[in-house]
Design a protein around this motif. Structure first.
Motif, PDB file in Angstrom:
ATOM      1  N   PRO A 179      -9.309 -28.505   0.288  1.00 48.90           N
ATOM      2  CA  PRO A 179      -8.137 -27.794  -0.214  1.00 48.90           C
ATOM      3  C   PRO A 179      -6.991 -27.687   0.785  1.00 48.90           C
ATOM      4  N   ILE A 180      -7.269 -27.880   2.062  1.00 47.27           N
ATOM      5  CA  ILE A 180      -6.227 -27.782   3.082  1.00 47.27           C
ATOM      6  C   ILE A 180      -5.499 -29.122   3.162  1.00 47.27           C
ATOM      7  N   ARG A 181      -4.184 -29.074   3.073  1.00 43.32           N
ATOM      8  CA  ARG A 181      -3.383 -30.292   3.098  1.00 43.32           C
ATOM      9  C   ARG A 181      -2.607 -30.358   4.413  1.00 43.32           C
ATOM     10  N   LEU A 182      -2.745 -31.482   5.102  1.00 47.58           N
ATOM     11  CA  LEU A 182      -2.091 -31.692   6.388  1.00 47.58           C
ATOM     12  C   LEU A 182      -1.315 -33.001   6.338  1.00 47.58           C
ATOM     13  N   LEU A 183      -0.029 -32.952   6.646  1.00 50.38           N
ATOM     14  CA  LEU A 183       0.805 -34.153   6.725  1.00 50.38           C
ATOM     15  C   LEU A 183       1.156 -34.397   8.183  1.00 50.38           C
ATOM     16  N   CYS A 184       0.866 -35.596   8.681  1.00 53.21           N
ATOM     17  CA  CYS A 184       1.061 -35.934  10.089  1.00 53.21           C
ATOM     18  C   CYS A 184       2.226 -36.911  10.258  1.00 53.21           C
ATOM     19  N   VAL A 185       3.072 -36.639  11.241  1.00 55.55           N
ATOM     20  CA  VAL A 185       4.262 -37.447  11.496  1.00 55.55           C
ATOM     21  C   VAL A 185       4.140 -38.064  12.891  1.00 55.55           C
ATOM     22  N   HIS A 186       4.171 -39.385  12.944  1.00 62.08           N
ATOM     23  CA  HIS A 186       3.897 -40.095  14.194  1.00 62.08           C
ATOM     24  C   HIS A 186       5.063 -40.028  15.171  1.00 62.08           C
ATOM     25  N   GLY A 187       4.734 -40.373  16.406  1.00 59.87           N
ATOM     26  CA  GLY A 187       5.717 -40.358  17.477  1.00 59.87           C
ATOM     27  C   GLY A 187       6.412 -41.690  17.640  1.00 59.87           C
ATOM     28  N   GLY A 188       6.855 -41.912  18.857  1.00 56.87           N
ATOM     29  CA  GLY A 188       7.603 -43.119  19.184  1.00 56.87           C
ATOM     30  C   GLY A 188       8.918 -42.740  19.876  1.00 56.87           C
ATOM     31  N   PRO A 189      10.011 -42.786  19.115  1.00 60.75           N
ATOM     32  CA  PRO A 189      10.133 -43.275  17.742  1.00 60.75           C
ATOM     33  C   PRO A 189       9.734 -44.748  17.643  1.00 60.75           C
ATOM     34  N   GLY A 190       9.188 -45.119  16.490  1.00 63.39           N
ATOM     35  CA  GLY A 190       8.802 -46.497  16.279  1.00 63.39           C
ATOM     36  C   GLY A 190       7.325 -46.771  16.430  1.00 63.39           C
ATOM     37  N   SER A 191       6.517 -45.721  16.605  1.00 61.04           N
ATOM     38  CA  SER A 191       5.068 -45.915  16.616  1.00 61.04           C
ATOM     39  C   SER A 191       4.599 -46.019  15.161  1.00 61.04           C
ATOM     40  N   ASN A 192       3.324 -45.691  14.885  1.00 64.89           N
ATOM     41  CA  ASN A 192       2.854 -45.748  13.497  1.00 64.89           C
ATOM     42  C   ASN A 192       1.752 -44.725  13.263  1.00 64.89           C
ATOM     43  N   HIS A 193       1.229 -44.712  12.058  1.00 66.58           N
ATOM     44  CA  HIS A 193       0.303 -43.675  11.602  1.00 66.58           C
ATOM     45  C   HIS A 193      -1.089 -43.772  12.210  1.00 66.58           C
ATOM     46  N   GLU A 194      -1.426 -44.852  12.894  1.00 67.11           N
ATOM     47  CA  GLU A 194      -2.824 -45.126  13.241  1.00 67.11           C
ATOM     48  C   GLU A 194      -3.474 -44.047  14.095  1.00 67.11           C
ATOM     49  N   GLU A 195      -2.672 -43.308  14.874  1.00 64.76           N
ATOM     50  CA  GLU A 195      -3.264 -42.262  15.711  1.00 64.76           C
ATOM     51  C   GLU A 195      -3.912 -41.161  14.876  1.00 64.76           C
ATOM     52  N   PHE A 196      -3.601 -41.112  13.573  1.00 61.53           N
ATOM     53  CA  PHE A 196      -4.129 -40.058  12.708  1.00 61.53           C
ATOM     54  C   PHE A 196      -5.280 -40.528  11.830  1.00 61.53           C
ATOM     55  N   GLU A 197      -5.682 -41.778  11.959  1.00 64.37           N
ATOM     56  CA  GLU A 197      -6.692 -42.331  11.057  1.00 64.37           C
ATOM     57  C   GLU A 197      -8.020 -41.568  11.111  1.00 64.37           C
ATOM     58  N   ASN A 198      -8.367 -41.014  12.262  1.00 59.38           N
ATOM     59  CA  ASN A 198      -9.661 -40.329  12.390  1.00 59.38           C
ATOM     60  C   ASN A 198      -9.571 -38.835  12.089  1.00 59.38           C
ATOM     61  N   TYR A 199      -8.407 -38.344  11.702  1.00 59.03           N
ATOM     62  CA  TYR A 199      -8.252 -36.907  11.483  1.00 59.03           C
ATOM     63  C   TYR A 199      -9.104 -36.396  10.320  1.00 59.03           C
ATOM     64  N   GLY A 200      -9.197 -37.182   9.248  1.00 65.48           N
ATOM     65  CA  GLY A 200     -10.005 -36.757   8.113  1.00 65.48           C
ATOM     66  C   GLY A 200     -11.458 -36.553   8.501  1.00 65.48           C
TER      67      GLY A 200
END
Length: 309
Positions: A25-46
């Motif tokens: 039920p908890i919703r978390l939206l992750c915004v990557h750094g960089g600028p110009g990096s990508n989402h992959e740093e959050f792949e293991n968060y789930g």
């Protein structure tokens, strides 16, 4: 929302890669750094937050690896290289993913956008996580110069400044010194990170906003400053930094005092990418914050919370 990858089409016609993992039920939206990096740093968060029942969404910003990569040398596309654009993009992603009353996590440059979002769209937020990002760039510039002056002899620092002034950023000796700084202050344990056979950073975006590397701040972000507005962020906020962060920890402590309801935690043996350097400590911090706010949205996060995990 169903898990998996999804391409969304923005109102401007560009396409962004989004991904949702985990369940709960908890919703978390992750915004990557960089600028110009990508989402992959959050792949293991789930996986790491499974015990707390968190559904984690992430996306690649315009120009980043899995999303559309317009030619920013085209004058018609330069208008997208602004904080205002990337903030509006974040809000459109929220809308298309159907998020409301959610937690927003921003890492580094993502933390700039997260603060801007909290100042403009706080009505949608349940909580905020600022990961290795302070509320202004001038203090960051002072700190990164101080760090390299601490680490290297004066002659080496002078050499780096000479190279930067001449823009000889392909100089081998200069790059060796930069890598030594990265190993201590940016990512201390790169062996924990994933690998690619090709470069995935959106260099044109990074150079425009930041500069050539993390220790050269010449881009358009250099004057960004929200110190005078920080107290307006009322939602429960987690400030999480690495013990050896490139961000000045004195500024993090000041933010903790200014924010009405915040918790400050330092990750031991962590640099600017401390979720990679010490995932066990980082995810313990993040999970505890989410649990505490879920159990009591009015929780006083300031009680005894400035510590290392």
């Amino acid at each position: 929302m169903m898990n998996g990858s999804k391409i969304i089409t923005l109102r401007n016609g560009f396409h962004l890669f989004t991904r949702t993992v985990g369940s709960g039920p908890i919703r978390l939206l992750c915004v990557h750094g960089g600028p110009g990096s990508n989402h992959e740093e959050f792949e293991n968060y789930g996986e790491k937050l499974a015990d707390v029942q968190v559904q984690v969404s992430m996306y690649d910003q315009l120009g980043s690896f899995y999303s559309d990569q317009p030619d920013f040398n085209d004058p018609g596309n330069r208008k997208y290289l602004t904080i205002d654009y990337y903030l509006s993009e974040l809000e459109e992603v929220r809308q298309q993913l159907g998020l409301d009353h959610f937690y927003l996590l921003g890492h580094s440059w993502g933390g700039v956008l997260a603060q801007e979002y909290a100042l403009k769209y706080s009505k949608y937020l349940k909580g905020l996580v600022l990961m290795s990002m302070i509320d202004n760039i001038p203090e960051y510039i002072t700190n990164i110069n101080h760090l390299r002056e601490q680490m290297f002899a004066p002659a080496m620092v002078d050499y780096m400044r000479e190279v930067e002034q001449q823009q000889r950023f392909d100089d081998p000796e200069y790059n060796e010194l930069v890598q030594r700084l990265y190993k201590k202050y940016v990512m201390r344990h790169p062996e924990n990170s994933g690998r690619h056979t090709v470069a995935t950073s959106a260099t044109s975006v990074y150079n425009y906003f930041q500069g050539n590397n993390e220790f050269v701040m010449t881009g358009t972000l250099k004057n960004w400053d929200r110190r005078g507005d920080l107290a307006q962020i009322k939602v429960p906020t987690l400030l999480t930094f690495g013990e050896y962060d490139t961000m000045p920890l004195a500024a993090a402590h000041r933010m903790h005092q200014v924010l009405p309801n915040s918790r400050l935690v330092l990750t031991p043996d962590g640099g600017h990418c401390h979720s990679v350097d010490n995932p066990q400590a980082f995810f313990q911090t993040l999970a505890q914050f989410l649990q505490d706010v879920e159990q009591n949205p009015q929780v006083n996060l300031k009680e005894g919370t400035t510590h290392e995990n």
